[in-house]
Scaffold this active site. Sequence first.
Site, short mmCIF file in Angstrom:
data_model
loop_
_atom_site.label_atom_id
_atom_site.label_comp_id
_atom_site.label_asym_id
_atom_site.label_seq_id
_atom_site.Cartn_x
_atom_site.Cartn_y
_atom_site.Cartn_z
N LYS A 79 1.01 -1.63 -0.10
CA LYS A 79 0.06 0.18 -0.17
C LYS A 79 1.12 1.51 -0.06
CE LYS A 79 -3.86 2.17 2.35
NZ LYS A 79 -4.81 1.23 3.93
N SER A 91 -9.52 1.22 2.34
CA SER A 91 -9.22 2.14 1.32
C SER A 91 -7.61 1.48 0.77
CB SER A 91 -8.46 3.63 2.39
OG SER A 91 -7.28 2.91 3.54
N SER A 123 -9.93 -0.86 7.08
CA SER A 123 -9.02 -0.67 5.08
C SER A 123 -8.09 -2.18 5.13
CB SER A 123 -8.99 0.05 5.42
OG SER A 123 -9.60 1.51 5.29
#
Lengths: 106, 505, 501
Positions: free
Chosen positions: C91, C166, C190
Amino acid sequence: MTEPQQATKTSPALPLSDVARIARLARLKLTENELAIYSNQLGKILEFMTVLREVDTTGVEPMISAVPCENVFREDLIVESLPRKLALANAPKTDGKSFLVPNILG
Amino acid sequence: MKYDVIIGLEVHAQLQTKTKIFCGCATDFTPDAPNIRTCPVCLGLPGALPVLNRRAFEMAVKAALGLRCQIAHFTKWDRKQYFYPDLPKGYQISQYDLPFSHSGLMEIPADPEVAGAEGLTRKVRIIRAHLEDDAGKNIHDESGRGSESQVDLNRAGTPLVEIVTEPDLRSPKEARMLLEEIRLLLLYFGVSDCNMQEGNLRCDANINLHLHHDSGITTKTPIVEIKNLNSFRFLEQACEYEVSRQLKTYGHLEEIADRTKRTFGYDPQRGVTIEQRSKEEAADYRYFPDPDLVPVIVTADQIQLWQADLPERPQDRRQRYQTELGLSPYDAGVIIEQGRAFADFFEQIVAHGAESKQASNWITQEIQRILNERKCSIGEFPVSAELVGTILRKVSDKQLTLKAAREALDALVSYSEENTVSQETLEKVIQERGLSIVQNDELLLNIIQQVIQKNPKPVADYLGGKQAAAGSLLGQVMREARGADPQLVKSLVTQALDALKSGNS
Amino acid sequence: MTLEAGSSLKTGSGTGTSSIGSLFKALNSGTTTSRQIVESCLNAIDQRDGSIGAFLHIDRERALQAAEASDLRRSTGEVRGPLDGLPISIKDAICEAGQPATCASRILEGYVSPYSATVIDRLHAAGAIPLGRVNLDEFAMGSSSENSAYQLTHNPWDLTRTPGGSSSGSAASVAARMVPGSLGSDTGGSIRQPASLCGIVGLKPTYGRVSRYGLVAFASSLEQIGPFSLDVFGAAALLQTIAGHDPHDSTCVNTPAEDYLQTLDTPLADLRIGVPKEYFGEGLDPEVQNIVEEALAVYSQHGAKLIPVELPHSKYSVATYYIIAPSEASSNLARFDGIHYGYRSPNFTDLESLYAASRGEGFGPEVKRRIMLGTYALSAGYADKYYVKALQIRRLIRHDFDAAFQQCDVIAGPVTPTPAFRLGELTDDPLAMYLSDIYTIAANLAGIPAISIPAGWTASGLPVGLQLQGPVFTESRLLRAARMLEIDRPWIDRLPPAAGG
């Protein structure tokens, strides 16, 4: 100052003056349009938050964090700093030695 | 109109740790090489996290115990949020509602010029001492022509202890004395070098007046915070200026509607205070607990251990020098003022047999003179406290005159330039230079007889009634018997001459 | 079954990569090499990522070099563990030295981190290969990828739908078989929500289990870095690699991580599964409810007891979360000010306008909304009413869990109220978007671990996850429980359309 909770059901908007004050505090330049949108959205969100008022929290210790530890220290031992070049590498403006900003003594 | 001056201080002292409070960057003073002491943590880079320096916490506790503060069982860290280029995280890590210490006390002599305060002790309550990280440094273009300021983050993240007092001070002079006293304490405790030129000790003063109008009404002027005073003189001058400014602005008002606190700076060149931030912009720091740090919990046992390990406070030492060693307040003050190493040296001189008053005179005069000449500190003084003590013991034992003792010390100091100086060196110096008082009366009497025999003319003059003629005989004896006690020589010479006189008559 | 070299591996570049468990096995048996695995991942990315949009940055050369180094280690018997030689996507909020870390924000465009997150150092030490940096909602704020300043990420099961967020790129890159595993972060769901919407495994560790050092902070007291994987084995291997004490993170506990792999295949006997009625009420899509209940039935068949429990404060969790998280965010994001790094607007006249313009132009709408909300909640006169009140209710939410775990070993329920929604469906209504976090955020508030595992597919072929939550530091229990479902209902071979399924 008008509090959002006291606003009526039909008009939960956060007053524009509050939105502008908060934007200034947060150092966010907002357009007129953004101010209006946030006024409505924040008003709606804050109104939703009023649900928390129905919970009796008398004597409840606020839970700052879920971390179960305390007394975490490092020893006073020197670790090599970043080379200056690397420290300044991401800066928008430098003179090779320092970060540069508009003159503060305006 | 009568009025009271009300002053409280917020003192910031940099702790002398090797590394910053939340990262391993060195804290050495490197103003000529900006931005060489930074890392992801103190640059506030995305993702970096703080970890508390144990030594910083312990030093801060030590300072707080010195200030007679209570140490909190539970303490935590909070973020104080504002935007400024020298604050790369956008917040300062400080302590808001649960500082690690609170409720301390400092005492200074009250300013005798404050009405009714003469001879009293001013008790200044310490509200709290807390720990926080320092900001970096913005370097402004003083000319005002440049369009940019430089930001140096070498200092960002240096540990600071902030000491906040109650508004218990009653004059600018007392404010200065308190800051001096706090500086001494921090120096003696070895927690800060208090170097004010480098900004390692600085203070904000909160000041206002209580005006007692002739009508019987008392009004309070708005509190003004004077920020960032970095010398004792500036602190006192800024407060004095502020007293006069507030008197002029508010002295005639029996009612002051707006008492909002205001923030001022001090311009030492012009000697005036200048408003920095207007009231509308009153700061909203949005304090909240820093979720990146965990609380510190201190046990009563730990506090006891720290307490037991505490050095003697300079205030206590000053008192002890008066009560136990019989020094005057002035002399005690002068010694304490010079710092812990100096006071330690003094105590060692006394421990090695010197009489305390004599030791006090010597360290503040003879030794201080030599230190000044050689531009060195007490730590570099070439003669040990033990030897100085020995020299002074010889004075009180009447083996050396004060003059001879001075000569011995000077000789040792110059001897020390090429050699190490020991007890033997001292004895050698005394012997070689004939500094010792001639104690043997027989030897002295022989010398006197010889001088009388060699000098028939002055002897005859004396016997003929010219008292002054004895002077040259006395001088000769003293030259022959170096180090003899002049009083003794004088009485023996007079006796010998008077014996001749009676023998002649 | 997942530990066998999957058939997908042999069908070549068309299907991309496989699970960590099967790749580990294949590497050990010599049927493939790390170089081949990395190449097949790169091929899959080339073929699919144009339509998926998971990757923001790929470092091909470095990955291939690392693969060769891993193959060399294997040939000399110096394998560092189950992740050695396996490519992992990261990420773009987890920093690595010399790599960009944009957080999918304009304000960090061009930023290159001079240091590495602790989890990245640990991946390298384990021989894993950070292959590329994947998309997210800006600063991890969002549930759909729509808040990325750079690109949309699409759900491999239906490209018109969100992969969740996310950690959108993490989930999509794994679900589309472009990498076998990924690291994401979970502040309010997330990891679990995109894992559920993409049909893979995602685990949020106990707060303090994994170092946050190097994770760009959104809400520090809530978030943890955690793994995504096609299989439970992979999640366990990744967690084992990144978990454990880190002296750079004061909030990372000083207790050694367990050996999650050792017990993984041992089913939990007499498992007591708490089923909170609050998780099966109004707003839950009936199809999702059915799939979750069927998964619970599988556990019953294996001897688990289903026990009704109560989490009476869970209805306050969204409001509580959306005060605490934005409050911390408003502070954490103060450092992006156009002075020391990141975007500086040219539209300024003085220092204050430099700050305001750089931040006003550099942050996207959702980030600004949350900064505004958090600034308001912490401002003078409001902090007690909002922030402190929320912290008190946070404690009550934690107490609910403590009480429930007196009666059960894990708490089961849905991850999200609905399967993946269409991109664009909720963008105009932030509150509706916030409400979709209802089942995930309580674990972050309480600091407990939680896992999302594929439970089934809707009639239209959208995956639905089952969430298991446990008491603090019971990751091992959650992984074993997840593995029980995985053995009973293997899902690995069900490929999304975007990966040739």
